[in-house]
Design a protein around this motif. Structure first.
Motif, PDB file in Angstrom:
ATOM      1  N   LEU A  17       0.858  -1.176   0.000  1.00 43.60           N
ATOM      2  CA  LEU A  17       0.000   0.000   0.000  1.00 43.60           C
ATOM      3  C   LEU A  17       0.896   1.228   0.000  1.00 43.60           C
ATOM      4  CD1 LEU A  17      -2.868   0.551   2.601  1.00 43.60           C
ATOM      5  CD2 LEU A  17      -1.230   2.337   2.095  1.00 43.60           C
ATOM      6  N   SER A  18       0.604   2.176  -0.885  1.00 41.43           N
ATOM      7  CA  SER A  18       1.386   3.401  -0.954  1.00 41.43           C
ATOM      8  C   SER A  18       0.446   4.598  -1.014  1.00 41.43           C
ATOM      9  CB  SER A  18       2.310   3.385  -2.181  1.00 41.43           C
ATOM     10  OG  SER A  18       3.125   4.530  -2.199  1.00 41.43           O
ATOM     11  N   LEU A  19       0.603   5.504  -0.063  1.00 43.07           N
ATOM     12  CA  LEU A  19      -0.208   6.711   0.006  1.00 43.07           C
ATOM     13  C   LEU A  19       0.697   7.936   0.130  1.00 43.07           C
ATOM     14  CD1 LEU A  19      -2.929   5.570   2.565  1.00 43.07           C
ATOM     15  CD2 LEU A  19      -3.196   5.743   0.087  1.00 43.07           C
ATOM     16  N   THR A  20       0.252   9.028  -0.456  1.00 40.68           N
ATOM     17  CA  THR A  20       0.995  10.290  -0.378  1.00 40.68           C
ATOM     18  C   THR A  20       0.138  11.355   0.270  1.00 40.68           C
ATOM     19  OG1 THR A  20       2.349   9.793  -2.315  1.00 40.68           O
ATOM     20  CG2 THR A  20       2.112  12.112  -1.736  1.00 40.68           C
ATOM     21  N   CYS A  21       0.757  12.155   1.122  1.00 38.00           N
ATOM     22  CA  CYS A  21       0.088  13.292   1.750  1.00 38.00           C
ATOM     23  C   CYS A  21       0.730  14.569   1.216  1.00 38.00           C
ATOM     24  CB  CYS A  21       0.229  13.228   3.258  1.00 38.00           C
ATOM     25  SG  CYS A  21      -0.598  14.580   4.135  1.00 38.00           S
ATOM     26  N   THR A  22      -0.075  15.412   0.614  1.00 38.66           N
ATOM     27  CA  THR A  22       0.402  16.689   0.093  1.00 38.66           C
ATOM     28  C   THR A  22      -0.029  17.801   1.036  1.00 38.66           C
ATOM     29  OG1 THR A  22       0.262  15.886  -2.179  1.00 38.66           O
ATOM     30  CG2 THR A  22       0.366  18.268  -1.862  1.00 38.66           C
ATOM     31  N   ILE A  23       0.951  18.599   1.460  1.00 35.90           N
ATOM     32  CA  ILE A  23       0.718  19.659   2.437  1.00 35.90           C
ATOM     33  C   ILE A  23       0.671  21.008   1.728  1.00 35.90           C
ATOM     34  CG2 ILE A  23       1.612  20.783   4.519  1.00 35.90           C
ATOM     35  CD1 ILE A  23       3.368  18.149   4.822  1.00 35.90           C
ATOM     36  N   SER A  24      -0.293  21.835   2.106  1.00 35.80           N
ATOM     37  CA  SER A  24      -0.332  23.210   1.620  1.00 35.80           C
ATOM     38  C   SER A  24      -0.564  24.140   2.801  1.00 35.80           C
ATOM     39  CB  SER A  24      -1.425  23.394   0.567  1.00 35.80           C
ATOM     40  OG  SER A  24      -2.683  23.048   1.090  1.00 35.80           O
ATOM     41  N   GLY A  25      -0.015  25.325   2.708  1.00 37.42           N
ATOM     42  CA  GLY A  25      -0.177  26.301   3.775  1.00 37.42           C
ATOM     43  C   GLY A  25       0.857  26.185   4.878  1.00 37.42           C
ATOM     44  N   ALA A  26       1.767  25.244   4.767  1.00 34.30           N
ATOM     45  CA  ALA A  26       2.836  25.061   5.742  1.00 34.30           C
ATOM     46  C   ALA A  26       3.927  24.246   5.086  1.00 34.30           C
ATOM     47  CB  ALA A  26       2.334  24.356   6.991  1.00 34.30           C
ATOM     48  N   SER A  27       5.133  24.359   5.643  1.00 34.60           N
ATOM     49  CA  SER A  27       6.251  23.585   5.109  1.00 34.60           C
ATOM     50  C   SER A  27       6.510  22.355   5.968  1.00 34.60           C
ATOM     51  CB  SER A  27       7.515  24.441   5.063  1.00 34.60           C
ATOM     52  OG  SER A  27       8.637  23.638   4.760  1.00 34.60           O
ATOM     53  N   ILE A  28       6.782  21.243   5.320  1.00 30.59           N
ATOM     54  CA  ILE A  28       7.074  20.010   6.042  1.00 30.59           C
ATOM     55  C   ILE A  28       8.350  20.135   6.865  1.00 30.59           C
ATOM     56  CG2 ILE A  28       8.430  18.918   4.200  1.00 30.59           C
ATOM     57  CD1 ILE A  28       6.973  16.284   4.893  1.00 30.59           C
ATOM     58  N   THR A  29       9.180  21.110   6.585  1.00 34.28           N
ATOM     59  CA  THR A  29      10.448  21.275   7.308  1.00 34.28           C
ATOM     60  C   THR A  29      10.361  22.283   8.453  1.00 34.28           C
ATOM     61  OG1 THR A  29      11.210  22.969   5.762  1.00 34.28           O
ATOM     62  CG2 THR A  29      11.779  20.676   5.247  1.00 34.28           C
ATOM     63  N   THR A  30       9.206  22.864   8.684  1.00 32.45           N
ATOM     64  CA  THR A  30       9.062  23.867   9.748  1.00 32.45           C
ATOM     65  C   THR A  30       8.979  23.203  11.108  1.00 32.45           C
ATOM     66  OG1 THR A  30       7.944  25.414   8.270  1.00 32.45           O
ATOM     67  CG2 THR A  30       7.665  25.772  10.640  1.00 32.45           C
ATOM     68  N   ARG A  31       9.921  23.575  11.988  1.00 29.62           N
ATOM     69  CA  ARG A  31       9.882  23.057  13.362  1.00 29.62           C
ATOM     70  C   ARG A  31       8.828  23.820  14.149  1.00 29.62           C
ATOM     71  NH1 ARG A  31      15.337  20.629  14.519  1.00 29.62           N
ATOM     72  NH2 ARG A  31      16.456  20.687  12.537  1.00 29.62           N
ATOM     73  N   PRO A  32       8.262  23.221  15.196  1.00 31.86           N
ATOM     74  CA  PRO A  32       8.565  21.915  15.769  1.00 31.86           C
ATOM     75  C   PRO A  32       7.530  20.856  15.382  1.00 31.86           C
ATOM     76  CG  PRO A  32       7.328  23.158  17.355  1.00 31.86           C
ATOM     77  CD  PRO A  32       7.367  23.986  16.075  1.00 31.86           C
ATOM     78  N   TYR A  33       7.041  20.914  14.157  1.00 34.44           N
ATOM     79  CA  TYR A  33       5.905  20.057  13.821  1.00 34.44           C
ATOM     80  C   TYR A  33       6.323  18.666  13.326  1.00 34.44           C
ATOM     81  CZ  TYR A  33       3.573  24.504  14.137  1.00 34.44           C
ATOM     82  OH  TYR A  33       3.116  25.713  14.589  1.00 34.44           O
ATOM     83  N   ASP A  34       5.437  17.720  13.596  1.00 31.19           N
ATOM     84  CA  ASP A  34       5.603  16.353  13.133  1.00 31.19           C
ATOM     85  C   ASP A  34       4.438  15.980  12.245  1.00 31.19           C
ATOM     86  OD1 ASP A  34       6.454  15.829  16.514  1.00 31.19           O
ATOM     87  OD2 ASP A  34       7.883  15.964  14.869  1.00 31.19           O
ATOM     88  N   TRP A  35       4.682  15.104  11.301  1.00 35.72           N
ATOM     89  CA  TRP A  35       3.691  14.745  10.294  1.00 35.72           C
ATOM     90  C   TRP A  35       3.486  13.243  10.335  1.00 35.72           C
ATOM     91  CZ3 TRP A  35       1.753  19.061   7.952  1.00 35.72           C
ATOM     92  CH2 TRP A  35       2.506  20.234   8.087  1.00 35.72           C
ATOM     93  N   SER A  36       2.244  12.851  10.612  1.00 35.05           N
ATOM     94  CA  SER A  36       1.950  11.456  10.913  1.00 35.05           C
ATOM     95  C   SER A  36       0.976  10.827   9.927  1.00 35.05           C
ATOM     96  CB  SER A  36       1.323  11.341  12.314  1.00 35.05           C
ATOM     97  OG  SER A  36       2.263  11.582  13.328  1.00 35.05           O
ATOM     98  N   TRP A  37       1.036   9.508   9.917  1.00 37.40           N
ATOM     99  CA  TRP A  37       0.000   8.685   9.294  1.00 37.40           C
ATOM    100  C   TRP A  37      -0.757   7.976  10.407  1.00 37.40           C
ATOM    101  CZ3 TRP A  37      -1.559   9.052   4.431  1.00 37.40           C
ATOM    102  CH2 TRP A  37      -0.678   9.577   3.481  1.00 37.40           C
ATOM    103  N   ILE A  38      -2.068   8.047  10.324  1.00 40.28           N
ATOM    104  CA  ILE A  38      -2.968   7.418  11.301  1.00 40.28           C
ATOM    105  C   ILE A  38      -4.053   6.692  10.511  1.00 40.28           C
ATOM    106  CG2 ILE A  38      -4.539   7.841  13.243  1.00 40.28           C
ATOM    107  CD1 ILE A  38      -2.472  10.736  12.375  1.00 40.28           C
ATOM    108  N   ARG A  39      -4.519   5.580  11.030  1.00 44.06           N
ATOM    109  CA  ARG A  39      -5.586   4.882  10.344  1.00 44.06           C
ATOM    110  C   ARG A  39      -6.692   4.486  11.304  1.00 44.06           C
ATOM    111  NH1 ARG A  39      -2.985  -1.065   8.760  1.00 44.06           N
ATOM    112  NH2 ARG A  39      -2.757  -1.841  10.915  1.00 44.06           N
ATOM    113  N   GLN A  40      -7.866   4.235  10.735  1.00 41.35           N
ATOM    114  CA  GLN A  40      -9.001   3.813  11.525  1.00 41.35           C
ATOM    115  C   GLN A  40      -9.707   2.664  10.814  1.00 41.35           C
ATOM    116  OE1 GLN A  40     -12.173   6.692  12.321  1.00 41.35           O
ATOM    117  NE2 GLN A  40     -12.452   5.749  14.331  1.00 41.35           N
ATOM    118  N   PRO A  41      -9.486   1.440  11.286  1.00 44.49           N
ATOM    119  CA  PRO A  41     -10.204   0.303  10.710  1.00 44.49           C
ATOM    120  C   PRO A  41     -11.691   0.409  11.012  1.00 44.49           C
ATOM    121  CG  PRO A  41      -8.284  -0.413  11.956  1.00 44.49           C
ATOM    122  CD  PRO A  41      -8.517   1.028  12.295  1.00 44.49           C
TER     123      PRO A  41
END
Length: 123
Positions: A17-41
């Motif tokens: 399984l391959s999924l991509t998350c595209t971010i807008s309005g913020a940079s993925i490199t801006t501290r101190p934020y973390d970017w996660s994958w979460i799922r709900q069966p």
């Protein structure tokens, strides 16, 4: 800040399984934020799968670590989830989200969420 998941909605058992998350309005490199994958069966609670930090470090849920990989493309402001050897147990709605800390499994642990994408594992 907006996040958008993309990827196939149907994956065959034993495939990746391959999924991509595209971010807008913020940079993925801006501290101190973390970017996660979460799922709900279906019928279950949220499960944190893994995260990439602003500095590029990756962390994984121990129960999924052997099958999970997260990568990022800073030029596209995207991060990607790969989950190998999928089974029907991996059928879920998959979300990407932003937080100050990794590992949360509550809606309130995250500042921003994508709309979620349904992934069904079936032949």
């Amino acid at each position: 800040v907006q996040l958008q998941e993309s990827g196939p909605g149907l994956v065959e058992p034993s495939q990746t399984l391959s999924l991509t998350c595209t971010i807008s309005g913020a940079s993925i490199t801006t501290r101190p934020y973390d970017w996660s994958w979460i799922r709900q069966p279906p019928g279950k609670g949220l499960e944190w799968m893994g995260a990439t930090t602003a500095s590029g470090s990756n962390y994984y849920n121990p129960s999924l670590k052997s099958r999970t990989s997260i990568s990022r493309d800073t030029s596209k402001n995207q991060f990607t989830l790969q989950l190998t050897s999928v089974t029907s147990e991996d059928t879920a709605v998959y979300y990407c989200a932003r937080s100050h800390a990794i590992g949360g499994s509550k809606w309130s642990d995250y500042h921003y969420w994508g709309q979620g994408t349904q992934v069904t594992v079936s032949s």
